[in-house]
Design a protein around this motif. Structure first.
Motif, PDB file in Angstrom:
ATOM      1  N   PRO A 270       3.097   0.550   7.587  1.00 34.18           N
ATOM      2  CA  PRO A 270       1.876  -0.061   8.132  1.00 34.18           C
ATOM      3  C   PRO A 270       2.179  -1.412   8.788  1.00 34.18           C
ATOM      4  O   PRO A 270       3.247  -2.004   8.574  1.00 34.18           O
ATOM      5  N   LEU A 271       1.244  -1.884   9.569  1.00 33.49           N
ATOM      6  CA  LEU A 271       1.320  -3.252  10.065  1.00 33.49           C
ATOM      7  C   LEU A 271       1.070  -4.225   8.921  1.00 33.49           C
ATOM      8  O   LEU A 271       0.591  -3.836   7.851  1.00 33.49           O
ATOM      9  N   VAL A 272       1.382  -5.488   9.140  1.00 34.73           N
ATOM     10  CA  VAL A 272       1.356  -6.455   8.045  1.00 34.73           C
ATOM     11  C   VAL A 272      -0.031  -6.597   7.425  1.00 34.73           C
ATOM     12  O   VAL A 272      -0.161  -6.767   6.214  1.00 34.73           O
ATOM     13  N   ASP A 273      -1.085  -6.529   8.231  1.00 36.72           N
ATOM     14  CA  ASP A 273      -2.439  -6.591   7.700  1.00 36.72           C
ATOM     15  C   ASP A 273      -3.421  -6.092   8.757  1.00 36.72           C
ATOM     16  O   ASP A 273      -3.039  -5.789   9.895  1.00 36.72           O
ATOM     17  N   ARG A 274      -4.676  -5.996   8.385  1.00 35.54           N
ATOM     18  CA  ARG A 274      -5.686  -5.462   9.303  1.00 35.54           C
ATOM     19  C   ARG A 274      -5.969  -6.399  10.466  1.00 35.54           C
ATOM     20  O   ARG A 274      -6.298  -5.947  11.563  1.00 35.54           O
ATOM     21  N   ALA A 275      -5.875  -7.693  10.223  1.00 31.13           N
ATOM     22  CA  ALA A 275      -6.109  -8.636  11.320  1.00 31.13           C
ATOM     23  C   ALA A 275      -5.099  -8.418  12.433  1.00 31.13           C
ATOM     24  O   ALA A 275      -5.454  -8.429  13.629  1.00 31.13           O
ATOM     25  N   HIS A 276      -3.841  -8.201  12.050  1.00 35.16           N
ATOM     26  CA  HIS A 276      -2.827  -7.944  13.067  1.00 35.16           C
ATOM     27  C   HIS A 276      -3.064  -6.591  13.734  1.00 35.16           C
ATOM     28  O   HIS A 276      -2.904  -6.448  14.949  1.00 35.16           O
ATOM     29  N   PRO A 301      -6.601   4.729  12.371  1.00 31.69           N
ATOM     30  CA  PRO A 301      -6.810   5.832  11.412  1.00 31.69           C
ATOM     31  C   PRO A 301      -7.951   5.526  10.448  1.00 31.69           C
ATOM     32  O   PRO A 301      -8.278   4.376  10.180  1.00 31.69           O
ATOM     33  N   ASP A 302      -8.548   6.579   9.928  1.00 32.16           N
ATOM     34  CA  ASP A 302      -9.563   6.419   8.893  1.00 32.16           C
ATOM     35  C   ASP A 302      -8.896   5.984   7.584  1.00 32.16           C
ATOM     36  O   ASP A 302      -7.710   6.209   7.364  1.00 32.16           O
ATOM     37  N   GLY A 303      -9.686   5.381   6.715  1.00 34.08           N
ATOM     38  CA  GLY A 303      -9.192   5.049   5.386  1.00 34.08           C
ATOM     39  C   GLY A 303      -8.736   3.611   5.246  1.00 34.08           C
ATOM     40  O   GLY A 303      -8.862   2.797   6.163  1.00 34.08           O
ATOM     41  N   GLU A 304      -8.206   3.321   4.068  1.00 30.50           N
ATOM     42  CA  GLU A 304      -7.750   1.973   3.744  1.00 30.50           C
ATOM     43  C   GLU A 304      -6.396   1.683   4.387  1.00 30.50           C
ATOM     44  O   GLU A 304      -5.756   2.558   4.944  1.00 30.50           O
ATOM     45  N   GLY A 305      -5.993   0.449   4.263  1.00 29.18           N
ATOM     46  CA  GLY A 305      -4.671   0.074   4.748  1.00 29.18           C
ATOM     47  C   GLY A 305      -4.687  -0.432   6.173  1.00 29.18           C
ATOM     48  O   GLY A 305      -5.744  -0.598   6.788  1.00 29.18           O
ATOM     49  N   SER A 306      -3.491  -0.658   6.688  1.00 30.25           N
ATOM     50  CA  SER A 306      -3.367  -1.241   8.031  1.00 30.25           C
ATOM     51  C   SER A 306      -2.436  -0.438   8.927  1.00 30.25           C
ATOM     52  O   SER A 306      -1.758  -0.986   9.791  1.00 30.25           O
TER      53      SER A 306
END
Length: 431
Positions: A270-276, A301-306
């Motif tokens: 994943p990318l480092v975080d959702r903001a990125h 993508p749907d769901g949690e994470g980044s």
């Protein structure tokens, strides 16, 4: 708090700078050995960056090797003897600069930090390390491992947000600021250092081009392009950010690159975080809205994470941000060109100057490319790799100064010229 840390580092500088280079190197070598022994613990902390375990392990071990490298190079760092008068001695002597502030990034928090810290310590400087606020646990653990082998206040780790780094840079007691990170932050550091007189070493953003020439195997070229664009989800300082593909191979190259994107999706971190992730997706969405064709990925993508999918774009206009700026995500924008001259001209455009890659079977084209591309590093027929110890100077918006290799020792020392001449004999005194 920052003022006290700088004062403590300044106070420790005197004795550390007078410590024999071999003793300083031995301390760094012992610290490297402990870091190697605790690699799994550091990799666990590294999970805060979302990098996969294999990649994080490689990064930590690269940091160990870098510390070992500087432990060997430090005592060998030489000055020069000059040819002066017969009865005099003239020298050029490197001396440590003083207090070094190392501001390091989240995408490779151990290897980058070990390079700057190791080179600064073996040359007799004291170091204040400020890791990225996106990797505070990794930076704090690294600091505790290394500092345990050093006298008090020779290496201090300070965590916190951007304001902490800004306060460190603005402190007049700091002699060197070494920063690896964004161009925006690098500019702010340069402005602050201009007021204090601190020396700056900056490796900042890049917008690295890849040229795909007419005479290469498109399948192989797609493998190289995917590696450059999708490794660590595109979060590498020298990631491929824009691709110029010759029309003769563009169609099979794009088809192969789409297949590569599908394979990378299965194993990409994943990318480092959702903001990125939001910032990366903004570049892609803007490109599609402006007429670029989306061939793969490009959807959150749907769901949690980044997570963000490996993305391939074509028909990209020259003014799109996904082409002109650093996206720093798993995005491969492809511009189809009519000939090599056009590709090289486009690759040479823009204000960044970190690195570039060229895939070509033509020695003439390879020679032209490495000579003309206004960047610090040019890679021909490989998007990553190179001999150990290589050190380049980024250009333009990408910063300045050597950040690696033996040359980093020169950056972290100041050269003093010394002229030693004998005093005349004392005049005899009559009784």
């Amino acid at each position: 708090m920052v003022e006290q840390v700088v004062q403590a580092a300044r106070a420790a500088f005197g004795s550390w700078s007078r410590t024999a280079p071999a003793e300083r190197a031995a301390a760094v070598r012992e610290a490297a050995a402990e870091l190697r022994a605790r690699v799994d613990e550091v990799v666990d902390a590294h999970a805060e960056t979302n990098r996969d375990r294999e990649g994080a392990t490689g990064s930590v071990l690269a940091g160990v090797s870098t510390l070992e490298q500087y432990a060997e190079l430090g005592p060998l760092h030489r000055g020069r003897a000059l040819q002066g008068g017969w009865d005099a001695t003239d020298l050029m002597v490197p001396q440590p600069r003083g207090v070094v502030v190392a501001l390091t990034p989240w995408n490779d928090p151990v290897a980058v930090a070990c390079g700057l810290i190791g080179a600064a310590l073996v040359t007799g400087n004291t170091v204040i390390h400020k890791p990225s606020e996106r990797a505070p646990k990794t930076g704090d653990l690294l600091g505790s491992i290394l500092s345990a082998h050093l006298p008090p206040d020779v290496l201090t780790t300070v965590t916190g947000d951007a304001s902490v780094g800004a306060n460190l840079v603005a402190d007049p007691g700091v002699d060197v600021v070494a920063h690896v990170g964004s161009t925006r932050t690098g500019r702010a550091i340069a402005e602050a250092a201009a007021r204090t007189g601190a020396r700056t070493l900056l490796e900042n953003g890049g917008n690295d081009p890849l040229i795909v020439d007419a005479d290469v195997d498109p399948e192989w070229a797609a493998e190289q392009a995917a590696l450059g664009a999708f490794a660590n989800a595109g979060q590498v300082c020298t990631s491929v950010e824009r691709i110029y593909a010759h029309r003769a191979v563009a169609e099979p190259f794009l088809a192969a690159l789409v297949r590569q994107a599908g394979e990378w999706d299965k194993r990409m971190c994943p990318l480092v975080d959702r903001a990125h992730r939001d910032a990366v997706h903004a570049h892609v969405a803007e490109a599609v809205a402006s007429g670029a064709r989306l061939l793969a990925g490009g959807r959150i993508p749907d769901g949690e994470g980044s997570r963000y999918p490996a993305t391939v774009l074509t028909d990209c206009g020259p003014d799109l941000r996904v082409v002109t700026e650093e996206t720093f995500g798993p995005v491969a924008p492809v511009v189809v060109v009519s000939d090599f001259d056009h590709a090289l001209a486009l690759a040479c455009s823009g204000g960044y100057g970190l690195a570039a890659s060229v895939l070509s079977a033509s020695m003439e084209h390879a020679q032209r490319a490495w000579r003309e591309l206004p960047v610090g590093t040019v890679k021909v027929n490989a998007v990553f790799g190179g001999a150990p110890g290589g050190a380049a100077q980024p250009r333009g918006l990408s910063g300045h100064g050597f950040g690696y290799g033996p040359e980093l020792l020169d950056e972290l020392t100041a050269t003093k010229v010394v002229h030693l001449s004998p005093a005349p004999a004392a005049a005899s005194v009559r009784p």
